[in-house]
Design a protein around this motif. Structure first.
Motif, PDB file in Angstrom:
ATOM      1  N   UNK A 289     -30.951 -18.976 -60.213  1.00 31.33           N
ATOM      2  CA  UNK A 289     -31.778 -17.889 -59.693  1.00 31.33           C
ATOM      3  C   UNK A 289     -30.934 -16.666 -59.364  1.00 31.33           C
ATOM      4  N   UNK A 290     -29.591 -16.840 -59.239  1.00 29.37           N
ATOM      5  CA  UNK A 290     -28.744 -15.658 -59.161  1.00 29.37           C
ATOM      6  C   UNK A 290     -27.905 -15.461 -57.923  1.00 29.37           C
ATOM      7  N   UNK A 291     -27.738 -16.488 -57.081  1.00 35.22           N
ATOM      8  CA  UNK A 291     -26.877 -16.310 -55.920  1.00 35.22           C
ATOM      9  C   UNK A 291     -25.411 -16.114 -56.324  1.00 35.22           C
ATOM     10  N   UNK A 292     -25.025 -16.664 -57.458  1.00 32.30           N
ATOM     11  CA  UNK A 292     -23.660 -16.431 -57.933  1.00 32.30           C
ATOM     12  C   UNK A 292     -23.474 -14.959 -58.322  1.00 32.30           C
ATOM     13  N   UNK A 293     -24.505 -14.335 -58.856  1.00 33.16           N
ATOM     14  CA  UNK A 293     -24.427 -12.904 -59.161  1.00 33.16           C
ATOM     15  C   UNK A 293     -24.350 -12.089 -57.878  1.00 33.16           C
ATOM     16  N   UNK A 294     -25.091 -12.495 -56.874  1.00 32.70           N
ATOM     17  CA  UNK A 294     -25.051 -11.815 -55.573  1.00 32.70           C
ATOM     18  C   UNK A 294     -23.628 -11.790 -55.034  1.00 32.70           C
ATOM     19  N   UNK A 295     -22.942 -12.931 -55.105  1.00 33.68           N
ATOM     20  CA  UNK A 295     -21.582 -13.006 -54.600  1.00 33.68           C
ATOM     21  C   UNK A 295     -20.658 -12.040 -55.346  1.00 33.68           C
ATOM     22  N   UNK A 296     -20.843 -11.931 -56.663  1.00 31.83           N
ATOM     23  CA  UNK A 296     -20.014 -11.043 -57.467  1.00 31.83           C
ATOM     24  C   UNK A 296     -20.279  -9.578 -57.130  1.00 31.83           C
ATOM     25  N   UNK A 297     -21.533  -9.201 -57.028  1.00 36.70           N
ATOM     26  CA  UNK A 297     -21.876  -7.806 -56.756  1.00 36.70           C
ATOM     27  C   UNK A 297     -21.405  -7.414 -55.358  1.00 36.70           C
ATOM     28  N   UNK A 298     -21.677  -8.242 -54.366  1.00 40.27           N
ATOM     29  CA  UNK A 298     -21.224  -7.931 -53.009  1.00 40.27           C
ATOM     30  C   UNK A 298     -19.704  -7.806 -52.959  1.00 40.27           C
ATOM     31  N   UNK A 299     -19.020  -8.728 -53.624  1.00 38.62           N
ATOM     32  CA  UNK A 299     -17.566  -8.711 -53.597  1.00 38.62           C
ATOM     33  C   UNK A 299     -16.982  -7.476 -54.243  1.00 38.62           C
ATOM     34  N   UNK A 300     -17.680  -6.932 -55.244  1.00 35.96           N
ATOM     35  CA  UNK A 300     -17.197  -5.749 -55.950  1.00 35.96           C
ATOM     36  C   UNK A 300     -17.081  -4.553 -55.010  1.00 35.96           C
ATOM     37  N   UNK A 301     -17.946  -4.501 -53.984  1.00 32.94           N
ATOM     38  CA  UNK A 301     -17.959  -3.371 -53.057  1.00 32.94           C
ATOM     39  C   UNK A 301     -17.267  -3.702 -51.733  1.00 32.94           C
ATOM     40  N   UNK A 302     -16.430  -4.717 -51.750  1.00 38.14           N
ATOM     41  CA  UNK A 302     -15.679  -5.131 -50.565  1.00 38.14           C
ATOM     42  C   UNK A 302     -14.196  -4.879 -50.806  1.00 38.14           C
ATOM     43  N   UNK A 303     -13.558  -4.203 -49.867  1.00 34.12           N
ATOM     44  CA  UNK A 303     -12.134  -3.889 -50.008  1.00 34.12           C
ATOM     45  C   UNK A 303     -11.297  -5.079 -49.548  1.00 34.12           C
ATOM     46  N   UNK A 304     -10.471  -5.662 -50.418  1.00 32.82           N
ATOM     47  CA  UNK A 304      -9.726  -6.862 -50.035  1.00 32.82           C
ATOM     48  C   UNK A 304      -8.733  -6.610 -48.900  1.00 32.82           C
ATOM     49  N   UNK A 305      -8.037  -5.481 -48.942  1.00 31.56           N
ATOM     50  CA  UNK A 305      -7.059  -5.210 -47.880  1.00 31.56           C
ATOM     51  C   UNK A 305      -7.762  -5.017 -46.539  1.00 31.56           C
ATOM     52  N   UNK A 306      -8.851  -4.258 -46.550  1.00 28.70           N
ATOM     53  CA  UNK A 306      -9.585  -4.035 -45.311  1.00 28.70           C
ATOM     54  C   UNK A 306     -10.233  -5.300 -44.777  1.00 28.70           C
ATOM     55  N   UNK A 307     -10.684  -6.182 -45.683  1.00 29.36           N
ATOM     56  CA  UNK A 307     -11.249  -7.455 -45.236  1.00 29.36           C
ATOM     57  C   UNK A 307     -10.185  -8.273 -44.503  1.00 29.36           C
ATOM     58  N   UNK A 308      -8.946  -8.212 -45.000  1.00 27.96           N
ATOM     59  CA  UNK A 308      -7.857  -8.899 -44.318  1.00 27.96           C
ATOM     60  C   UNK A 308      -7.580  -8.307 -42.949  1.00 27.96           C
ATOM     61  N   UNK A 309      -7.638  -6.971 -42.829  1.00 28.22           N
ATOM     62  CA  UNK A 309      -7.435  -6.333 -41.530  1.00 28.22           C
ATOM     63  C   UNK A 309      -8.551  -6.708 -40.556  1.00 28.22           C
ATOM     64  N   UNK A 310      -9.787  -6.747 -41.042  1.00 27.10           N
ATOM     65  CA  UNK A 310     -10.899  -7.163 -40.184  1.00 27.10           C
ATOM     66  C   UNK A 310     -10.692  -8.580 -39.679  1.00 27.10           C
ATOM     67  N   UNK A 311     -10.211  -9.452 -40.543  1.00 26.03           N
ATOM     68  CA  UNK A 311      -9.966 -10.833 -40.139  1.00 26.03           C
ATOM     69  C   UNK A 311      -8.937 -10.892 -39.004  1.00 26.03           C
ATOM     70  N   UNK A 312      -7.874 -10.106 -39.132  1.00 24.29           N
ATOM     71  CA  UNK A 312      -6.879 -10.079 -38.068  1.00 24.29           C
ATOM     72  C   UNK A 312      -7.466  -9.572 -36.760  1.00 24.29           C
ATOM     73  N   UNK A 313      -8.279  -8.532 -36.838  1.00 27.51           N
ATOM     74  CA  UNK A 313      -8.939  -8.014 -35.636  1.00 27.51           C
ATOM     75  C   UNK A 313      -9.871  -9.059 -35.026  1.00 27.51           C
ATOM     76  N   UNK A 314     -10.599  -9.729 -35.889  1.00 32.21           N
ATOM     77  CA  UNK A 314     -11.539 -10.759 -35.428  1.00 32.21           C
ATOM     78  C   UNK A 314     -10.808 -11.871 -34.689  1.00 32.21           C
ATOM     79  N   UNK A 315      -9.700 -12.308 -35.238  1.00 33.61           N
ATOM     80  CA  UNK A 315      -8.944 -13.379 -34.582  1.00 33.61           C
ATOM     81  C   UNK A 315      -8.445 -12.939 -33.219  1.00 33.61           C
ATOM     82  N   UNK A 316      -7.986 -11.703 -33.110  1.00 36.77           N
ATOM     83  CA  UNK A 316      -7.501 -11.222 -31.811  1.00 36.77           C
ATOM     84  C   UNK A 316      -8.647 -11.021 -30.837  1.00 36.77           C
TER      85      UNK A 316
END
Length: 785
Positions: A289-316
């Motif tokens: 039905x397309x949830x795998x496509x959803x993951x691809x499209x969402x990921x395309x508009x997500x910045x990998x470096x910034x996602x890592x920075x958010x993770x560090x902030x979240x942990x702190x």
């Protein structure tokens, strides 16, 4: 082997309508002229068969032979189909083969089983373990232990009543004293809390109100599919969406039987693929039905470096309250242990019983002398290490239940000889001890328990415990690695066009935890993690009134993604959030003081004066949110596959988890805006030129050149249509914009579908191509919509 492709009537695009008593077939028919003008080819209807009265979703089916009266009955469905045909539209319908409602007064088949027991002709319908619980079906409906509820159990003629519940009485038992009468039935009403550990029927996940159906039985298949197959034969319905095939005993066999029975009609399956997992190639369906496509499209508009920075902030920010220090894999594992030892105890007991019986009666000495506790431990340790939903008959079980997982599972045992239970279980799953009925049952139970575990532990627990980026905690998503590179996205699209060109693609559904436009906003935070950290520090400066830091982080992201909204909507979504997470409260063990603190925090914080700081940040980032929203929409509408639009999402649509995302929507939307115009243009182009997007179409990535090339994602469809979108626009602005970046277009003259007077050739400057919008849809030859 490539499956035979469903043909004819492959949709060009579908539009999902959530039917309910407040939105019946007549309301759907009234929306048809608008939906036809939008450019879709088919209406996609939620389940239409008879369900529990008042149901707002239709997945609690009680009668497969009847179209639901509350929606308008079969006459209403046929009238809707005629109206749709008059406007050039077909119908695709959601079907529910895995379960029915545990509602005896409405479910005739179940009523007869409770009245007549295992000798009932309907007993084969339901997945009941008659050897457990003294041969009685446990009904977890009582508000307390039976001794405290006896006064509320009343005999009324040939039925037993308990408040609104009604149960049939076994013949000849109506005159017995109440305690003896209860013992004489084929069922036993029990305290609802016993469902966790004592239940002896298969459920949908851990929902006791839905009982598993044995659709693998040919007679049951025929009975439960006859009406839908009739509607298909008579042209009322054109295609199917299959709900939760992973719950079935043998999805491979079921889908083959369904394919034959429908004559190969277009069918998609609600199969959730883990990151990197592929749909079994032998399944005779159009695809997921397309949830795998959803993951691809969402990921395309997500910045990998910034996602890592958010993770560090979240942990702190949330430490030490984050589950296992904010590690995704550890969070999933911990959630799986919790689900198996709490919510799926009854399922684990049944699976263990099957394994113990198989070992005890096996003629092979290698299986003998295995204690049930050791088999249970082995099963638990292997199940929590599965990284996909379940193994399949057509697949390689060794690739699912890996030797690496077995090696880790053995470490749970102190005595090496006892650790041999892990090898016994794995060898049984791999089919190395034969294919007799007992072995098949064991593999089936393991697969069904595995799928329920994965859904409950990942989607319904871990997604609410691991929240550095809420847009990544979506069905089919991988929060541990939320970003997708353009190269990986293009490779995915090429595989889809080659292997599953008629699969569905989605961005929002009735099951998504946040609508696509909410997630588009949240993804922008990965481009500005420092600004997010500054705002969060401002709104949480005092730290007063915060129930826990993890919830606060999720709450602030929720209001950022949603934008201005009624506090009640936010509070309802966050209450569901904390109950699903199960860290401080849950659905079955609610903690009123904590839940009251959550409500007070939402009212005073995110939805109070401090929330204005978050609103200000959202306003400042609006151009980038718009770029993500339009980019994701256009990519989904033009990438390989058949796009499915959820009701209302053709325009801006901001919704949270159900029931928020199942609210009625207006037709047509009052303010379609940029997204509405873009959606209609893309859909009409698909309808006008199906050859550009269909089975025989092609997909070719286009690579921009210049200083900002990484921010332009583009592709061509069949050499006739080009899609180009802006990726990570906040980072782009920070770096100085497009400058001299160009997009080499395929040979020919290309016109903007939204503004045909705008034409481009050769190496077009990206800044000119995008113009007023951060996206563009081009058609070769100057043809306009």
């Amino acid at each position: 082997m490539t499956p035979e492709r469903p043909d004819p009537a492959v949709p060009t695009a579908t539009y999902r309508l959530q039917l309910q008593p407040e939105f019946p077939f007549t309301a759907a028919a009234a929306a048809v002229p608008y939906l036809a003008s939008l450019g879709v080819s088919h209406l996609h209807l939620s389940p239409v068969l008879e369900s529990v009265p008042g149901s707002t979703h239709g997945y609690d089916v009680v009668d497969h032979a009847r179209v639901r009266d509350e929606l308008g009955g079969e006459d209403g469905l046929r009238a809707l189909a005629r109206t749709a045909r008059e406007h050039g539209l077909g119908l695709v319908v959601d079907i529910v083969p895995n379960h029915m409602a545990m509602a005896p007064r409405h479910n005739h088949a179940l009523w007869e089983v409770l009245r007549e027991g295992p000798k009932s002709p309907y007993a084969r319908w339901f997945d009941i373990d008659w050897e457990a619980q003294g041969g009685q079906v446990l009904l977890p409906v009582l508000g307390g232990p039976v001794g405290a509820e006896l006064e509320h159990l009343k005999v009324d003629g040939d039925v037993l009543r308990y408040y609104d519940h009604v149960f049939p009485l076994r013949e000849g038992t109506a005159e017995l004293p109440l305690p003896r009468l209860l013992d004489a039935q084929w069922y036993r009403p029990v305290w609802w809390r016993l469902a966790r550990t004592e239940l002896n029927y298969r459920r949908f996940f851990s929902i006791s109100e839905l009982i598993g159906v044995r659709v693998e039985d040919p007679e049951v298949f025929d009975a439960t599919h006859a009406k839908m197959l009739q509607l298909l034969r008579e042209g009322v319905v054109d295609g199917l969406r299959v709900d939760h095939p992973d719950g079935l005993a043998d999805p491979d066999d079921y889908l083959a039987r369904l394919h034959e029975a429908t004559g190969g009609r277009w069918t998609v399956v609600e199969k959730i693929l883990a990151d990197g997992e592929h749909l079994p190639a032998s399944w005779p369906v159009a695809g997921t039905t397309g949830y795998d496509a959803l993951r691809q499209v969402d990921g395309l508009f997500t910045d990998p470096a910034g996602a890592g920075e958010l993770l560090g902030q979240y942990r702190r920010f949330a430490a030490p309250q984050t589950d296992r220090g904010g590690q995704w894999e550890a969070t999933v594992r911990r959630a799986a242990y919790k689900v198996l030892t709490h919510e799926l105890v009854a399922e684990m007991d049944r699976l263990t019983r099957v394994a113990a019986r198989l070992c005890a009666t096996s003629p092979d000495p290698a299986l003998r002398d295995r204690a049930p506790w050791a088999l249970r431990t082995a099963l638990l340790e292997l199940l929590v290490r599965l990284e996909v939903y379940r193994p399949y008959t057509s697949g390689d079980t060794a690739a699912v239940v890996t030797e690496e997982a077995a090696a880790e599972a053995r470490q749970a045992f102190v005595v090496p000889e006892e650790a041999g239970a892990v090898d016994v279980v794995r060898e049984l799953l791999l089919g190395r001890y034969g294919d007799g009925p007992e072995q098949v049952e064991f593999r089936t139970r393991f697969a069904q328990t595995s799928s329920a575990l994965r859904a409950k532990s990942v989607e319904d627990t871990a997604f609410y415990r691991y929240v550095p980026l809420l847009s990544a905690t979506e069905v089919g998503g991988n929060p541990g690695s939320p970003a997708v590179s353009p190269e990986d996205f293009h490779a995915y699209c090429a595989r889809v066009q080659r292997d599953w060109p008629a699969m569905g693609t989605v961005l929002s559904t009735h099951d998504t935890k946040r609508s696509a436009d909410v997630r588009a906003a949240l993804a922008v935070l990965t481009e500005v993690p420092e600004r997010w950290a500054d705002v969060l520090a401002e709104v949480t400066r005092t730290g007063e009134g915060v129930p826990d830091a993890q919830l606060a982080w999720a709450a602030w992201q929720t209001v950022f993604g949603l934008g201005p909204a009624d506090a009640g909507r936010v509070q309802e979504a966050l209450l569901k959030h904390v109950r699903e997470a199960g860290l401080y409260t849950s659905w079955t063990e609610q903690e009123p003081p904590y839940e009251e603190a959550v409500a007070e925090f939402v009212a005073a914080g995110p939805c109070g004066a401090p929330g204005e700081h978050v609103a200000a940040l959202r306003t400042a980032l609006e151009p980038h949110i718009r770029a993500n929203m339009l980019g994701a929409a256009l990519v989904q509408l033009t990438m390989p596959g058949v796009p499915d639009l959820y009701q209302g999402t053709e325009a801006e649509y901001l919704a949270l988890v159900d029931p928020d995302n199942r609210r009625p929507v207006p037709f047509p939307p009052p303010h379609p805006g940029d997204k509405g115009a873009l959606t209609a243009a893309a859909l009409r182009l698909r309808a006008r030129r199906p050859e550009v997007f269909g089975d025989a179409a092609t997909y070719a990535p286009l690579t921009a050149q210049g200083p900002a090339a990484a921010h332009c994602v583009a592709f061509a469809r069949s050499g006739a249509v080009v899609t180009a979108v802006t990726r990570l626009s906040a980072r782009l602005a920070e770096a100085g914009g497009w400058r001299d970046t160009v997009l080499p277009l395929p040979p020919g003259r290309w016109a903007d579908v939204l503004a045909p007077e705008r034409e481009f050739t050769g190496h077009a400057r990206v800044a000119d191509v995008f113009g007023e919008l951060p996206v563009v849809l081009l058609e070769k030859g100057g043809e306009s919509d």
